[in-house]
Scaffold this motif. Sequence first.
Motif, short mmCIF file in Angstrom:
data_model
loop_
_atom_site.label_atom_id
_atom_site.label_comp_id
_atom_site.label_asym_id
_atom_site.label_seq_id
_atom_site.Cartn_x
_atom_site.Cartn_y
_atom_site.Cartn_z
N SER A 134 -7.23 1.77 -1.42
CA SER A 134 -6.81 1.88 -0.10
C SER A 134 -5.72 2.84 -0.07
O SER A 134 -5.56 3.75 1.15
N VAL A 176 0.88 -1.30 0.00
CA VAL A 176 -0.07 -0.05 0.10
C VAL A 176 0.84 1.13 0.10
O VAL A 176 0.50 2.23 -0.78
N LEU A 211 -6.28 -2.37 -3.91
CA LEU A 211 -4.91 -1.88 -3.49
C LEU A 211 -5.05 -0.27 -3.73
O LEU A 211 -4.57 0.68 -2.83
#
Length: 324
Positions: A104, A78, A101
């Motif tokens: 996030s 991340v 991903l």
Amino acid sequence: YFTFLLFIIFLATSSLAGCSSVPTTAQPNSSAKPLRVLATTTIVGDVVKNVGGDMIELSVLLPAGADPHSFQPSPQDVAKVANADIIFANGAGLEEFLTPLLESAGATKKMVSVSEGIELLQSAKAQFEHDAETPTTSNETPGAHDHHSAGDPHVWFDPNNVIIWTQNIQRALSEKDPAHAALFQQNGENYIKQLKELDSWIRQQVNQIPVENRKLVTDHLAFTYFAKQYGFIQEGAVIPGYSSLAEPSAQDIAALVDAIKKYHIKAIFVGKTVNPSLAERVAEDTGIKIVRFYAGSLSEAGGEADTYLKFMRYDVSAIVQALK
């Protein structure tokens, strides 16, 4: 005398300080930071490196040997996504892990699908609800569709598709760093020349295989583009789908065994990142050999397939040796 000596030392020190400042003022661009570029797979990363050269700071999300179908990102990934200036992905539904991903890390707008503009094909042998070889255009975010609806994501098995990758990468880097656009263009043109040479070499190699032997069976459906471009038939796969994570039914295995016997298939090609146990069972039932090939990842640095060009030469050589 002591005072005079101190005066001489002062003059010398001042002179040296003045000299040392010259390079700093003469090279105002030396502190310019290269673009922080993140690629999802080693294959995408290698093509990006050929275009970006020394003007980018490249990281690759998946390590060498990782299967992009089964990759599970870590919390550190991340951070890599968040810190990147631009992210290059295969797209075409390959990186199913990528959409969450990107969300996030708040990095959705940084993503570039290198496969944008490539017509995605459904394998003629894929046991899906769609018509065979139905083209769609790859503009979707990776993971937006499953493999069933998007088509075969393994577009890199045709170097002509990687030419499109190269053009997409060159365009995206130039937009992000216009000062080096001419360099990216030159690098791209040089690499496209190598890709065209690779395409010619593949055609020469394939000519060694009798037409009746140009039939491919793999661990999962990965050769749709290669088969269409170079005159093969993808007769089937141990897993009749585009992901190595799917599980075949007993009927699927039985149908594949029948096809291997009916069409006199000579080998099953199994990716080096894939568990070969199912393929080994089919090979035992049919008496044919297993040939390992590179599918979704390059080899480790210094290995036999540590660039895309070497990757393709390795795989084509393996196919020719097994089928000629």
